[in-house]
Scaffold this active site. Structure first.
Site, PDB file in Angstrom:
ATOM      1  N   HIS A  17       0.846  -1.205   0.000  1.00 56.23           N
ATOM      2  CA  HIS A  17       0.000   0.000   0.000  1.00 56.23           C
ATOM      3  C   HIS A  17       0.881   1.254   0.000  1.00 56.23           C
ATOM      4  O   HIS A  17       0.607   2.201  -0.744  1.00 56.23           O
ATOM      5  CB  HIS A  17      -0.873   0.053   1.275  1.00 56.23           C
ATOM      6  CG  HIS A  17      -1.983  -0.949   1.314  1.00 56.23           C
ATOM      7  ND1 HIS A  17      -2.211  -1.751   2.407  1.00 56.23           N
ATOM      8  CD2 HIS A  17      -2.950  -1.257   0.412  1.00 56.23           C
ATOM      9  CE1 HIS A  17      -3.274  -2.514   2.174  1.00 56.23           C
ATOM     10  NE2 HIS A  17      -3.734  -2.246   0.967  1.00 56.23           N
ATOM     11  N   LYS A  41     -18.188  -5.414   7.899  1.00 57.17           N
ATOM     12  CA  LYS A  41     -16.950  -6.173   8.100  1.00 57.17           C
ATOM     13  C   LYS A  41     -16.511  -6.115   9.556  1.00 57.17           C
ATOM     14  O   LYS A  41     -16.851  -5.164  10.269  1.00 57.17           O
ATOM     15  CB  LYS A  41     -15.836  -5.582   7.226  1.00 57.17           C
ATOM     16  CG  LYS A  41     -15.875  -6.043   5.786  1.00 57.17           C
ATOM     17  CD  LYS A  41     -14.572  -5.699   5.100  1.00 57.17           C
ATOM     18  CE  LYS A  41     -14.610  -5.993   3.617  1.00 57.17           C
ATOM     19  NZ  LYS A  41     -13.388  -5.500   2.948  1.00 57.17           N
ATOM     20  N   ARG A  90      -2.502  -5.959  -8.128  1.00 53.50           N
ATOM     21  CA  ARG A  90      -1.455  -6.951  -7.906  1.00 53.50           C
ATOM     22  C   ARG A  90      -1.387  -7.981  -9.027  1.00 53.50           C
ATOM     23  O   ARG A  90      -0.554  -7.913  -9.890  1.00 53.50           O
ATOM     24  CB  ARG A  90      -1.657  -7.664  -6.572  1.00 53.50           C
ATOM     25  CG  ARG A  90      -1.168  -6.872  -5.387  1.00 53.50           C
ATOM     26  CD  ARG A  90      -1.613  -7.465  -4.100  1.00 53.50           C
ATOM     27  NE  ARG A  90      -3.058  -7.661  -4.128  1.00 53.50           N
ATOM     28  CZ  ARG A  90      -3.819  -7.891  -3.072  1.00 53.50           C
ATOM     29  NH1 ARG A  90      -3.271  -8.032  -1.907  1.00 53.50           N
ATOM     30  NH2 ARG A  90      -5.115  -8.029  -3.182  1.00 53.50           N
ATOM     31  N   SER A 128      -3.207  -7.500   3.090  1.00 51.58           N
ATOM     32  CA  SER A 128      -3.471  -7.305   4.513  1.00 51.58           C
ATOM     33  C   SER A 128      -3.844  -8.643   5.151  1.00 51.58           C
ATOM     34  O   SER A 128      -3.427  -8.935   6.271  1.00 51.58           O
ATOM     35  CB  SER A 128      -4.605  -6.305   4.710  1.00 51.58           C
ATOM     36  OG  SER A 128      -4.259  -5.057   4.173  1.00 51.58           O
TER      37      SER A 128
HETATM   38  O1  PNS Z   1      -8.918  -2.449   0.318  1.00 51.78           O
HETATM   39  P1  PNS Z   1     -10.216  -2.930  -0.264  1.00 51.78           P
HETATM   40  O2  PNS Z   1     -10.997  -3.732   0.756  1.00 51.78           O
HETATM   41  O3  PNS Z   1     -10.037  -3.663  -1.558  1.00 51.78           O
HETATM   42  O4  PNS Z   1     -11.077  -1.607  -0.597  1.00 51.78           O
HETATM   43  C1  PNS Z   1     -12.335  -1.700  -1.177  1.00 51.78           C
HETATM   44  C2  PNS Z   1     -13.028  -0.327  -1.212  1.00 51.78           C
HETATM   45  C3  PNS Z   1     -13.139   0.230   0.185  1.00 51.78           C
HETATM   46  C4  PNS Z   1     -12.227   0.602  -2.072  1.00 51.78           C
HETATM   47  C5  PNS Z   1     -14.437  -0.553  -1.816  1.00 51.78           C
HETATM   48  O5  PNS Z   1     -15.093  -1.551  -1.088  1.00 51.78           O
HETATM   49  C6  PNS Z   1     -15.287   0.709  -1.843  1.00 51.78           C
HETATM   50  O6  PNS Z   1     -15.081   1.577  -2.663  1.00 51.78           O
HETATM   51  N1  PNS Z   1     -16.250   0.800  -0.905  1.00 51.78           N
HETATM   52  C7  PNS Z   1     -17.181   1.922  -0.815  1.00 51.78           C
HETATM   53  C8  PNS Z   1     -18.575   1.565  -1.292  1.00 51.78           C
HETATM   54  C9  PNS Z   1     -18.713   1.767  -2.790  1.00 51.78           C
HETATM   55  O7  PNS Z   1     -18.623   2.861  -3.277  1.00 51.78           O
HETATM   56  N2  PNS Z   1     -18.898   0.622  -3.546  1.00 51.78           N
HETATM   57  C10 PNS Z   1     -18.970   0.676  -4.991  1.00 51.78           C
HETATM   58  C11 PNS Z   1     -20.379   0.805  -5.496  1.00 51.78           C
HETATM   59  S1  PNS Z   1     -21.437  -0.470  -4.979  1.00 51.78           S
END
Ligand code: PNS
Length: 162
Positions: A17, A41, A90, A128
């Site tokens: 990150h 979560k 990745r 993570s």
């Molecule tokens: O590190 P991660 O868990 O891959 O991050 C995922 C994240 C937080 C970027 C993603 O879940 C997100 O954008 N969540 C906010 C909700 C949202 O806008 N979802 C997309 C439309 S349903």
């Protein structure tokens, strides 16, 4: 001024990150790294802990801000005046999920672009989840996470003084 958002769970932030954040900070004038608050979560670290860990490990980057958000990412991006979402990519396994997220975000907000930075080859295995598993099994996470995060992991899993 080019503002970008780098969202994630960061539970906890890894060296992968930080690499993406460092590289993105060179491309954009202002980079907002934002921790997603997801009530569905059960994270290992609280939002406050994750924000603090990110602040500490990015303090050498003057144009990086750490924040948190709840709800739709594109709404947060609009509120913060950002037109770009930066994500690290990745391997092939990330692609399908990230592709879907990029497309739904595009559908929701036509003028916001998602850009991907490829992870360093030597960090492409890092996540993570794997770091948490390793730490929980008393494995050495040195180099896989910033030093301050390593300390927090040792505290979390009661491995102080190893
Ligand atoms: O590190 P991660 O868990 O891959 O991050 C995922 C994240 C937080 C970027 C993603 O879940 C997100 O954008 N969540 C906010 C909700 C949202 O806008 N979802 C997309 C439309 S349903």
């Amino acid at each position: 001024m080019k503002i970008a958002i780098c969202p994630g769970s960061f539970d906890p932030p890894t060296s992968g990150h930080i690499d993406i954040i460092e590289r993105a900070s060179k491309i954009f004038d202002h980079l907002i790294v934002t921790v997603a608050i997801n009530p569905a979560k059960t994270p290992l670290f609280t939002i406050e802990e994750r924000v603090e860990m990110l602040k500490e490990s990015t303090k050498h980057l003057p144009n990086v801000e750490i924040d948190s958000f709840q709800g739709l990412l594109v709404e947060y991006a609009k509120k913060r005046g950002a037109k770009v979402i930066v994500k690290g990519l990745r391997a092939i396994t990330d692609f399908e999920y990230e592709f879907q997220m990029a497309l739904i975000n595009k559908k929701l907000a036509e003028d916001i672009e998602t850009v991907f930075l490829m992870t360093k080859a030597e960090e492409s295995f890092l996540s993570s989840s794997i770091v948490k598993e390793l730490a929980s099994l008393k494995g050495n996470v040195k180099g896989l996470v910033p030093e301050n995060v390593e300390k927090k992991l040792l505290e979390k899993f009661n491995l102080k003084g190893r």
